[in-house]
Motif scaffolding. Structure first.
Motif, PDB file in Angstrom:
ATOM      1  N   PHE A  11      11.634  -8.459   4.959  1.00  0.00           N
ATOM      2  CA  PHE A  11      12.687  -7.718   6.124  1.00  0.00           C
ATOM      3  C   PHE A  11      13.549  -8.102   5.866  1.00  0.00           C
ATOM      4  CE2 PHE A  11       9.370  -8.945   9.786  1.00  0.00           C
ATOM      5  CZ  PHE A  11      10.446  -9.939  10.659  1.00  0.00           C
ATOM      6  N   MET A  12      13.235  -9.995   6.709  1.00  0.00           N
ATOM      7  CA  MET A  12      14.380 -10.875   7.327  1.00  0.00           C
ATOM      8  C   MET A  12      15.429 -10.559   5.789  1.00  0.00           C
ATOM      9  SD  MET A  12      12.154 -13.856   8.893  1.00  0.00           S
ATOM     10  CE  MET A  12      14.202 -14.722   9.276  1.00  0.00           C
ATOM     11  N   ASP A  13      15.341 -10.324   4.637  1.00  0.00           N
ATOM     12  CA  ASP A  13      15.894 -10.631   3.160  1.00  0.00           C
ATOM     13  C   ASP A  13      16.698  -9.131   2.910  1.00  0.00           C
ATOM     14  OD1 ASP A  13      15.373 -13.500   3.046  1.00  0.00           O
ATOM     15  OD2 ASP A  13      13.846 -13.050   1.296  1.00  0.00           O
ATOM     16  N   SER A  14      16.227  -8.077   3.117  1.00  0.00           N
ATOM     17  CA  SER A  14      16.651  -7.168   3.355  1.00  0.00           C
ATOM     18  C   SER A  14      18.116  -6.886   3.741  1.00  0.00           C
ATOM     19  CB  SER A  14      15.726  -5.967   3.937  1.00  0.00           C
ATOM     20  OG  SER A  14      16.378  -4.534   4.375  1.00  0.00           O
ATOM     21  N   ARG A  15      18.718  -6.056   3.046  1.00  0.00           N
ATOM     22  CA  ARG A  15      20.773  -5.951   3.570  1.00  0.00           C
ATOM     23  C   ARG A  15      20.743  -4.913   4.187  1.00  0.00           C
ATOM     24  NH1 ARG A  15      23.690  -8.822  -1.131  1.00  0.00           N
ATOM     25  NH2 ARG A  15      25.116  -8.458   0.840  1.00  0.00           N
ATOM     26  N   ALA A  16      19.852  -4.230   4.233  1.00  0.00           N
ATOM     27  CA  ALA A  16      20.275  -2.831   5.299  1.00  0.00           C
ATOM     28  C   ALA A  16      20.187  -3.159   6.224  1.00  0.00           C
ATOM     29  CB  ALA A  16      18.670  -1.842   5.735  1.00  0.00           C
ATOM     30  N   LYS A  17      21.110  -2.627   6.650  1.00  0.00           N
ATOM     31  CA  LYS A  17      22.254  -2.675   7.800  1.00  0.00           C
ATOM     32  C   LYS A  17      21.224  -2.403   9.400  1.00  0.00           C
ATOM     33  CE  LYS A  17      26.137  -1.309  10.354  1.00  0.00           C
ATOM     34  NZ  LYS A  17      27.285  -0.437  10.831  1.00  0.00           N
ATOM     35  N   ARG A  18      20.563  -1.374   9.400  1.00  0.00           N
ATOM     36  CA  ARG A  18      19.316  -1.108  10.251  1.00  0.00           C
ATOM     37  C   ARG A  18      17.891  -0.905   9.643  1.00  0.00           C
ATOM     38  NH1 ARG A  18      23.534   2.375  10.336  1.00  0.00           N
ATOM     39  NH2 ARG A  18      24.534   2.367  12.453  1.00  0.00           N
ATOM     40  N   LYS A  19      17.394  -2.621   9.979  1.00  0.00           N
ATOM     41  CA  LYS A  19      15.458  -2.560  10.397  1.00  0.00           C
ATOM     42  C   LYS A  19      14.719  -1.794  11.089  1.00  0.00           C
ATOM     43  CE  LYS A  19      17.565  -6.825   8.311  1.00  0.00           C
ATOM     44  NZ  LYS A  19      17.516  -6.953   7.311  1.00  0.00           N
ATOM     45  N   VAL A  20      13.681  -0.927  10.210  1.00  0.00           N
ATOM     46  CA  VAL A  20      12.876  -0.713  11.051  1.00  0.00           C
ATOM     47  C   VAL A  20      12.096  -0.547  10.291  1.00  0.00           C
ATOM     48  CG1 VAL A  20      11.132   1.935  11.797  1.00  0.00           C
ATOM     49  CG2 VAL A  20      13.851   1.269  11.892  1.00  0.00           C
TER      50      VAL A  20
END
Length: 73
Positions: A11-20
């Protein structure tokens, strides 16, 4: 900073602007997000962290302060 484990890194490497993050108990969500928040802060970005309990917010903030102790001092 502590080294994130495999699931935290995902989840830290995800490029998503918002993380749920929907995961079970003791999965490292709070600590992982504190690592992420410190890394982003040091890169000049801000992170908004929300959690359902004050205890989780306290844990997050405690980890952030511990990670930034040297620069703060």
């Amino acid at each position: 900073l502590p080294r994130p484990h495999e699931h935290q890194a995902r989840f830290m490497d995800s490029r998503a602007k918002r993380k749920v993050i929907r995961a079970g108990r003791r999965g490292g969500k709070t600590v992982g997000m504190s690592i992420y928040a410190v890394e982003q802060f040091l890169a000049g970005h801000r992170v908004l962290y929300a959690a359902p309990t004050a205890e989780q917010l306290d844990t997050f903030w405690r980890h952030v302060k511990k990670s930034l102790k040297a620069p703060i001092d």
